[in-house]
Motif scaffolding. Sequence first.
Motif, PDB file in Angstrom:
ATOM      1  N   THR A  63      39.667  29.795  42.594  1.00  0.00           N
ATOM      2  CA  THR A  63      39.790  31.082  41.890  1.00  0.00           C
ATOM      3  C   THR A  63      39.346  30.837  40.456  1.00  0.00           C
ATOM      4  O   THR A  63      39.599  29.765  39.899  1.00  0.00           O
ATOM      5  CB  THR A  63      41.259  31.563  41.882  1.00  0.00           C
ATOM      6  OG1 THR A  63      41.696  31.732  43.231  1.00  0.00           O
ATOM      7  CG2 THR A  63      41.404  32.893  41.145  1.00  0.00           C
ATOM      8  N   VAL A  65      39.185  32.538  36.424  1.00  0.00           N
ATOM      9  CA  VAL A  65      39.537  33.591  35.453  1.00  0.00           C
ATOM     10  C   VAL A  65      38.741  33.312  34.189  1.00  0.00           C
ATOM     11  O   VAL A  65      38.793  32.211  33.651  1.00  0.00           O
ATOM     12  CB  VAL A  65      41.051  33.624  35.124  1.00  0.00           C
ATOM     13  CG1 VAL A  65      41.839  34.245  36.251  1.00  0.00           C
ATOM     14  CG2 VAL A  65      41.627  32.270  34.778  1.00  0.00           C
ATOM     15  N   LYS A  99      37.624  36.377  44.304  1.00  0.00           N
ATOM     16  CA  LYS A  99      38.521  35.483  43.556  1.00  0.00           C
ATOM     17  C   LYS A  99      37.944  35.101  42.193  1.00  0.00           C
ATOM     18  O   LYS A  99      38.307  34.083  41.616  1.00  0.00           O
ATOM     19  CB  LYS A  99      38.787  34.225  44.384  1.00  0.00           C
ATOM     20  CG  LYS A  99      39.673  34.488  45.584  1.00  0.00           C
ATOM     21  CD  LYS A  99      40.266  33.168  46.045  1.00  0.00           C
ATOM     22  CE  LYS A  99      40.301  33.058  47.530  1.00  0.00           C
ATOM     23  NZ  LYS A  99      40.127  31.716  48.015  1.00  0.00           N
ATOM     24  N   PHE A 101      37.591  36.457  38.397  1.00  0.00           N
ATOM     25  CA  PHE A 101      38.144  37.494  37.514  1.00  0.00           C
ATOM     26  C   PHE A 101      37.581  37.383  36.102  1.00  0.00           C
ATOM     27  O   PHE A 101      37.534  36.288  35.540  1.00  0.00           O
ATOM     28  CB  PHE A 101      39.673  37.411  37.484  1.00  0.00           C
ATOM     29  CG  PHE A 101      40.288  37.613  38.845  1.00  0.00           C
ATOM     30  CD1 PHE A 101      40.402  38.889  39.374  1.00  0.00           C
ATOM     31  CD2 PHE A 101      40.698  36.527  39.607  1.00  0.00           C
ATOM     32  CE1 PHE A 101      40.942  39.088  40.649  1.00  0.00           C
ATOM     33  CE2 PHE A 101      41.226  36.705  40.884  1.00  0.00           C
ATOM     34  CZ  PHE A 101      41.357  37.987  41.401  1.00  0.00           C
ATOM     35  N   TYR A 117      45.744  41.645  33.158  1.00  0.00           N
ATOM     36  CA  TYR A 117      45.038  40.351  33.199  1.00  0.00           C
ATOM     37  C   TYR A 117      46.043  39.202  33.067  1.00  0.00           C
ATOM     38  O   TYR A 117      45.963  38.207  33.774  1.00  0.00           O
ATOM     39  CB  TYR A 117      43.982  40.292  32.092  1.00  0.00           C
ATOM     40  CG  TYR A 117      42.836  39.353  32.414  1.00  0.00           C
ATOM     41  CD1 TYR A 117      41.949  39.645  33.435  1.00  0.00           C
ATOM     42  CD2 TYR A 117      42.648  38.171  31.707  1.00  0.00           C
ATOM     43  CE1 TYR A 117      40.900  38.792  33.752  1.00  0.00           C
ATOM     44  CE2 TYR A 117      41.598  37.300  32.016  1.00  0.00           C
ATOM     45  CZ  TYR A 117      40.731  37.621  33.039  1.00  0.00           C
ATOM     46  OH  TYR A 117      39.688  36.764  33.351  1.00  0.00           O
ATOM     47  N   ARG A 119      49.213  39.361  33.868  1.00  0.00           N
ATOM     48  CA  ARG A 119      50.016  39.323  35.107  1.00  0.00           C
ATOM     49  C   ARG A 119      49.237  38.612  36.203  1.00  0.00           C
ATOM     50  O   ARG A 119      49.780  37.825  36.971  1.00  0.00           O
ATOM     51  CB  ARG A 119      50.386  40.740  35.552  1.00  0.00           C
ATOM     52  CG  ARG A 119      51.671  41.260  34.896  1.00  0.00           C
ATOM     53  CD  ARG A 119      52.239  42.434  35.687  1.00  0.00           C
ATOM     54  NE  ARG A 119      51.238  43.474  35.952  1.00  0.00           N
ATOM     55  CZ  ARG A 119      50.900  44.433  35.087  1.00  0.00           C
ATOM     56  NH1 ARG A 119      51.475  44.503  33.914  1.00  0.00           N
ATOM     57  NH2 ARG A 119      49.991  45.339  35.417  1.00  0.00           N
ATOM     58  N   ARG A 120      47.944  38.883  36.246  1.00  0.00           N
ATOM     59  CA  ARG A 120      47.080  38.260  37.254  1.00  0.00           C
ATOM     60  C   ARG A 120      47.139  36.734  37.123  1.00  0.00           C
ATOM     61  O   ARG A 120      47.337  36.009  38.095  1.00  0.00           O
ATOM     62  CB  ARG A 120      45.647  38.760  37.053  1.00  0.00           C
ATOM     63  CG  ARG A 120      44.567  37.926  37.659  1.00  0.00           C
ATOM     64  CD  ARG A 120      44.161  38.360  39.029  1.00  0.00           C
ATOM     65  NE  ARG A 120      43.784  39.760  39.033  1.00  0.00           N
ATOM     66  CZ  ARG A 120      43.883  40.569  40.097  1.00  0.00           C
ATOM     67  NH1 ARG A 120      44.350  40.111  41.218  1.00  0.00           N
ATOM     68  NH2 ARG A 120      43.515  41.833  40.023  1.00  0.00           N
ATOM     69  N   THR A 123      50.489  35.457  38.254  1.00  0.00           N
ATOM     70  CA  THR A 123      50.623  35.513  39.715  1.00  0.00           C
ATOM     71  C   THR A 123      49.840  34.383  40.374  1.00  0.00           C
ATOM     72  O   THR A 123      50.247  33.844  41.406  1.00  0.00           O
ATOM     73  CB  THR A 123      50.086  36.875  40.243  1.00  0.00           C
ATOM     74  OG1 THR A 123      50.701  37.893  39.483  1.00  0.00           O
ATOM     75  CG2 THR A 123      50.391  37.068  41.702  1.00  0.00           C
TER      76      THR A 123
END
Length: 237
Positions: A63, A65, A99, A101, A117, A119-120, A123
């Motif tokens: 993933t 970000v 996946k 971001f 963002y 919270r993402r 998580t």
Amino acid sequence: MIHYQVVDTYEELCRLGADLIATQIKNKPNAVLGLATGSSPVGIYQNLIALYQAGKLDFSKITSVNLDEYVGLSADHPQSYRYFMQKNLFDHVNIDPAKTFVPNGLATDVDAECSAYDRRIETLGGIDLQLLGIGLDGHIGFNEPGDRFIEETHPVLLHPSTIQANARFFESIEEVPRSAITMGIGSIMRARKILLIANGPAKKEIIEKAVSGPVTPLVQASILQQHPDVTVIYSKL
Ligand code: F6R
């Protein structure tokens, strides 16, 4: 703690940087990678693509970000950071697009986008390895010099020197967006590992301030001195 490495060439920086990221991916195939745009990481991404093409790296469970995005640019705008990531990495490896971001630069409610963002990231269990470049004013992400370190993802007005520095990617300086959404210092500092890269003589002074100067919000990258696991690679060319 900062492990500071100085190398001669950008090629060397990219090889070492890509090795560190490749090791992270091999050690934890479902790692969360924090990624950066700008000119500095381009060669690292090229090395990662080459490793993938050689069958030595698998992004299928990764993933990502990203640190930031310009406000007002759509994903298909050639200067948006989403577009940059697609062209420089995502389109060339087997990462699952769902996946990846990047903050949404077109969000109508920017504050809601920022908290979503954060919270993402929470998580996802936080970031395993965060890749960072550094601005000439010491910014990381788009956390610009100021009177404090801002923890959360937030909107920022870009510093005039950042607008000037980024004008090279646009037709004219007027086209450079004046604001952006950036991950805050909190998520960056909670990353379990950090890799900060800088290349060329123009970055020498600021990287030295970041690594061994006083920790101050006037040089946002200096906060990294308080992180337990940071690798800084500076290349002279
Ligand atoms: C990019 C970012 C910025 C850049 C910095 C250096 O996502 O967050 O902090 O890393 O502006 O940019 P370059 O590498 O173009 O000198």
